[in-house]
Design a protein around this motif. Sequence first.
Motif, PDB file in Angstrom:
ATOM      1  N   GLN A  69      27.049   4.417  -6.291  1.00  0.00           N
ATOM      2  CA  GLN A  69      27.912   3.861  -7.887  1.00  0.00           C
ATOM      3  C   GLN A  69      27.735   5.350  -8.784  1.00  0.00           C
ATOM      4  N   ASP A  70      27.779   6.248  -8.149  1.00  0.00           N
ATOM      5  CA  ASP A  70      27.608   7.675  -9.044  1.00  0.00           C
ATOM      6  C   ASP A  70      26.320   7.650  -9.959  1.00  0.00           C
ATOM      7  N   HIS A  71      25.099   7.107  -9.338  1.00  0.00           N
ATOM      8  CA  HIS A  71      24.133   7.566  -9.986  1.00  0.00           C
ATOM      9  C   HIS A  71      23.102   8.310  -8.989  1.00  0.00           C
ATOM     10  N   TRP A  72      23.530   9.471  -8.499  1.00  0.00           N
ATOM     11  CA  TRP A  72      23.089  10.215  -7.531  1.00  0.00           C
ATOM     12  C   TRP A  72      21.640  10.555  -7.584  1.00  0.00           C
ATOM     13  N   ARG A  73      21.073  10.871  -8.959  1.00  0.00           N
ATOM     14  CA  ARG A  73      19.933  11.246  -9.254  1.00  0.00           C
ATOM     15  C   ARG A  73      18.818  10.083  -9.104  1.00  0.00           C
ATOM     16  N   ARG A  74      19.072   9.015  -9.611  1.00  0.00           N
ATOM     17  CA  ARG A  74      18.423   7.832  -9.663  1.00  0.00           C
ATOM     18  C   ARG A  74      18.244   7.306  -8.071  1.00  0.00           C
ATOM     19  N   GLY A  75      19.551   7.508  -7.466  1.00  0.00           N
ATOM     20  CA  GLY A  75      19.542   7.023  -5.853  1.00  0.00           C
ATOM     21  C   GLY A  75      18.480   7.733  -5.022  1.00  0.00           C
ATOM     22  N   LEU A  76      18.552   9.178  -5.298  1.00  0.00           N
ATOM     23  CA  LEU A  76      17.691  10.064  -4.502  1.00  0.00           C
ATOM     24  C   LEU A  76      16.337   9.879  -4.954  1.00  0.00           C
ATOM     25  N   LEU A  77      15.932   9.890  -6.185  1.00  0.00           N
ATOM     26  CA  LEU A  77      14.642   9.719  -6.513  1.00  0.00           C
ATOM     27  C   LEU A  77      14.212   8.405  -5.972  1.00  0.00           C
ATOM     28  N   THR A  78      14.918   7.309  -5.923  1.00  0.00           N
ATOM     29  CA  THR A  78      14.316   6.064  -5.331  1.00  0.00           C
ATOM     30  C   THR A  78      14.197   6.382  -3.926  1.00  0.00           C
ATOM     31  N   ALA A 104      18.132   1.696   1.236  1.00  0.00           N
ATOM     32  CA  ALA A 104      19.620   1.246   0.994  1.00  0.00           C
ATOM     33  C   ALA A 104      19.812   1.118  -0.282  1.00  0.00           C
ATOM     34  N   LEU A 105      18.930   0.706  -0.937  1.00  0.00           N
ATOM     35  CA  LEU A 105      19.187   0.412  -2.675  1.00  0.00           C
ATOM     36  C   LEU A 105      19.226   1.763  -3.137  1.00  0.00           C
ATOM     37  N   GLY A 106      18.612   2.764  -2.804  1.00  0.00           N
ATOM     38  CA  GLY A 106      18.901   4.162  -3.380  1.00  0.00           C
ATOM     39  C   GLY A 106      20.282   4.753  -2.977  1.00  0.00           C
ATOM     40  N   LEU A 107      20.746   4.541  -1.591  1.00  0.00           N
ATOM     41  CA  LEU A 107      22.041   4.787  -1.310  1.00  0.00           C
ATOM     42  C   LEU A 107      23.047   3.921  -2.126  1.00  0.00           C
TER      43      LEU A 107
END
Length: 82
Positions: free
Chosen positions: A19-28, A11-14
């Motif tokens: 919030q438009d930080h898709w790379r950070r979210g998907l890596l998380t 959920a944190l990744g999503l």
Amino acid sequence: MVFGGILGGVALGLLFVSQDHWRRGLLTAGGVLLVAALLRLCLPTRQVGMLAVRGRVFDTVTLVVLGTAVIVLTSTVPYSGG
């Protein structure tokens, strides 16, 4: 308890993705899937809750493949810098 932590991590990744930080979210999210694989491998079935779907080996391999796929695919998208 373990399943709730994994669900919270995804959920944190999503949240990062929203919030438009898709790379950070998907890596998380990919990293959390790898952590879930490690927990499924090490902890007894009674403690992992809903992470136990099939056998220990099947669940671990599936989580490793999915986590690695998310990380590799996210990393191969070129960074636009914009």
